[in-house]
Design a protein around this motif. Structure first.
Motif, PDB file in Angstrom:
ATOM      1  N   SER A 159       2.204   7.170   8.017  1.00 23.82           N
ATOM      2  CA  SER A 159       1.683   7.641   6.735  1.00 23.82           C
ATOM      3  C   SER A 159       1.477   9.142   6.847  1.00 23.82           C
ATOM      4  CB  SER A 159       0.352   6.934   6.422  1.00 23.82           C
ATOM      5  OG  SER A 159      -0.175   7.401   5.210  1.00 23.82           O
ATOM      6  N   ALA A 188      -5.088   8.273  11.370  1.00 25.23           N
ATOM      7  CA  ALA A 188      -4.714   8.261   9.953  1.00 25.23           C
ATOM      8  C   ALA A 188      -3.209   8.274   9.752  1.00 25.23           C
ATOM      9  CB  ALA A 188      -5.356   9.454   9.243  1.00 25.23           C
ATOM     10  N   GLN A 189      -2.500   9.025  10.591  1.00 25.61           N
ATOM     11  CA  GLN A 189      -1.049   9.155  10.419  1.00 25.61           C
ATOM     12  C   GLN A 189      -0.324   7.839  10.742  1.00 25.61           C
ATOM     13  OE1 GLN A 189      -0.407  11.990   8.943  1.00 25.61           O
ATOM     14  NE2 GLN A 189       0.936  13.312  10.128  1.00 25.61           N
ATOM     15  N   ASN A 237      -1.994   4.751  10.114  1.00 29.08           N
ATOM     16  CA  ASN A 237      -2.698   3.696   9.380  1.00 29.08           C
ATOM     17  C   ASN A 237      -3.347   2.689  10.333  1.00 29.08           C
ATOM     18  OD1 ASN A 237      -2.050   4.804   6.936  1.00 29.08           O
ATOM     19  ND2 ASN A 237      -0.460   3.324   6.422  1.00 29.08           N
ATOM     20  N   ARG A 262      -4.535   5.425   5.444  1.00 29.22           N
ATOM     21  CA  ARG A 262      -5.118   6.601   6.067  1.00 29.22           C
ATOM     22  C   ARG A 262      -6.637   6.493   6.253  1.00 29.22           C
ATOM     23  NH1 ARG A 262      -1.564  10.419   6.930  1.00 29.22           N
ATOM     24  NH2 ARG A 262      -3.151  11.992   7.281  1.00 29.22           N
ATOM     25  N   HIS A 285     -10.256   7.275   7.629  1.00 33.35           N
ATOM     26  CA  HIS A 285     -10.759   8.619   7.917  1.00 33.35           C
ATOM     27  C   HIS A 285     -11.979   8.630   8.822  1.00 33.35           C
ATOM     28  CE1 HIS A 285     -11.691  12.858   7.363  1.00 33.35           C
ATOM     29  NE2 HIS A 285     -10.453  12.980   6.913  1.00 33.35           N
TER      30      HIS A 285
END
Length: 335
Positions: A183, A211-212, A214, A234, A236
Motif C-alpha cells: 500500500s 503501513a506500507q 498493511n 495503512r 498507523h
C-alpha cells in the motif's frame, strides 16, 4: 494598541531565545464539550493537551499546550538545531514523561529533545532514524519506529535515557519471506515498510504497524515475529494494554479501530472531516483514557470520543484547517 502588538512580535522574531510567548488572540476553539465526560472520568478536569503546531510553518514547528477549556496555556518554538526544515511536516512525534513532567519532541533526521512545560530545552538525544511516535516505557526507555526506512534500516529502536541502543529490529528478512499487500503512499513511495508505530508491552514484546505493507506484527524479545494481522488500510498508531493490542488508527479513510470492553471485539470509527488540500489523511495520534473513551488527533481537530464514535470533546485551531497544515501528533497528559 497596534504598536503594543507589533513590538512583542518583532522582539520575538529578533530574539535569540527560542521561547516566544505573545499575548495574541487565542486561535483555539472548543467545538464540542459534553460535560458528561467529566462525570465518566473526573480526573480529566485538570488534563492538558500538547500538540505539534505548524500554524506558522515558515517560522518552524511549535509545541502548543491547552486544556479541555481551550485555553492557550503555552506555545513555544522548537530550536532551529532540533528539527530538520525539510522534515517539519513529515513524521514528528511528541510524548509526555510522567515521572519528569516533561515533554519529548521527535524530529526525523535529528532526534529527541526534552522540554519542560515552559519550553526550556533540558536534554538532547541525536538519533536521526526515528519518526512519528515516542513511547516512554516504565523502564524509562524510548521506543520509536522509523517510517522513512530503506531496506537495510531498522524499523524499531529502543534507547535508554542516555541514547544508548538497547534493542533494534530489521524487517528485511521477514518482508522477503512473507506474503503481504503493498500500500504505497504517494507521499513516501520509497519507504520500505513505512513503520509508523512501535509499542513495547508489559511482557517485553513489541507491536509494529507496517503501513506500507498493511500489516501489524508482534515481535518477542529475540526479534522473532510471533503474531501478524493483515489490515486494510495503512495502520498507523497502535495502543496496547498489558500484552494485547486494544486499538489502532488507520488511514484511507482516517479511522480508529477500537476494542470494545463489553463484546471484547474491535469496532471501527471513521473520522469524518471536511478537509482541504492534497492527500487528506494525517498521522492520527491515539490514547486510551479508560471507560471506553479515547483521545485522538484528526486533520482539522482533536477529539475525545468513545468506541461508538460519540464525540465528547472536540477542539479546532484557526490556523490548522487541513493538509498540509493540519493537526499533527498530540498527547493528553496530567489526567
Amino acid at each position: 494598541m497596534l504598536i503594543k502588538l507589533i513590538a512583542p512580535r518583532l522582539a520575538c522574531l529578533l530574539s535569540s531565545a527560542f521561547i516566544c510567548s505573545i499575548a495574541l488572540a487565542n486561535p483555539l476553539k472548543v467545538i464540542e464539550f459534553d460535560k458528561g465526560l467529566l462525570t465518566e472520568l473526573p480526573r480529566l478536569e485538570n488534563a492538558k493537551i500538547a500538540f505539534i503546531d505548524l500554524s506558522a510553518k515558515n517560522l518552524g514547528p511549535k509545541i502548543t499546550i491547552t486544556n479541555l477549556g481551550g485555553d492557550l496555556l503555552e506555545s513555544f518554538s522548537i530550536p532551529s538545531d532540533r528539527y530538520s526544515p525539510e522534515w517539519t511536516n513529515w513524521g514528528p512525534g511528541i510524548s509526555y514523561d510522567v515521572k519528569k513532567q516533561a515533554l519529548w519532541y521527535l524530529s526525523p533526521q535529528v532526534g529527541l529533545t526534552e522540554f519542560n512545560l515552559k519550553g526550556e530545552a533540558l536534554q538532547k538525544i541525536n538519533f536521526p532514524n526515528a519518526s512519528h511516535q515516542i513511547q516512554i516505557t516504565s523502564e524509562d526507555t524510548f521506543v520509536m519506529p522509523y517510517s522513512w526506512d530503506k531496506e537495510d534500516d531498522f524499523q524499531v529502536s529502543e534507547l535508554d535515557a542516555s541514547g544508548r541502543v538497547l534493542f533494534q529490529w530489521r524487517g528485511k528478512d521477514f518482508v522477503k519471506k512473507s506474503t503481504h499487500a503493498n500500500s504505497v503512499a504517494p507521499t513516501q513511495p520509497l519507504s520500505y515498510t513505512a513503520t509508523t508505530s512501535a509499542v513495547k508491552t508489559s511482557a517485553g514484546n513489541y507491536y509494529l504497524s507496517m503501513a506500507q505493507k498493511n500489516l501489524i506484527i508482534k515481535l518477542n524479545k529475540a526479534g522473532e515475529v510471533i503474531w501478524r494481522q493483515d489490515v486494510a488500510t495503512r495502520p498507523h498508531t497502535l495502543v496496547v494494554k498489558d500484552d494485547e493490542l486494544i486499538g489502532y488508527s488507520a488511514r484511507l479513510p482516517n479511522r480508529l479501530v477500537l476494542m470494545n470492553d463489553d463484546c471484547h471485539c474491535f469496532k471501527e470509527v471513521v473520522i469524518n472531516e471536511s478537509i482541504s488540500g492534497k492527500a487528506p489523511t494525517r498521522s492520527l495520534s491515539l490514547q486510551y483514557l479508560g471507560k471506553g473513551l479515547w483521545f485522538t488527533s484528526g486533520v482539522t481537530a482533536l477529539y475525545i470520543l468513545n468506541d461508538e464514535g460519540k464525540i465528547y470533546w472536540k477542539l479546532e485551531h484557526d490556523g490548522l484547517r487541513g493538509r498540509p497544515i493540519g493537526f499533527h501528533a498530540a498527547v493528553l497528559f496530567g489526567n
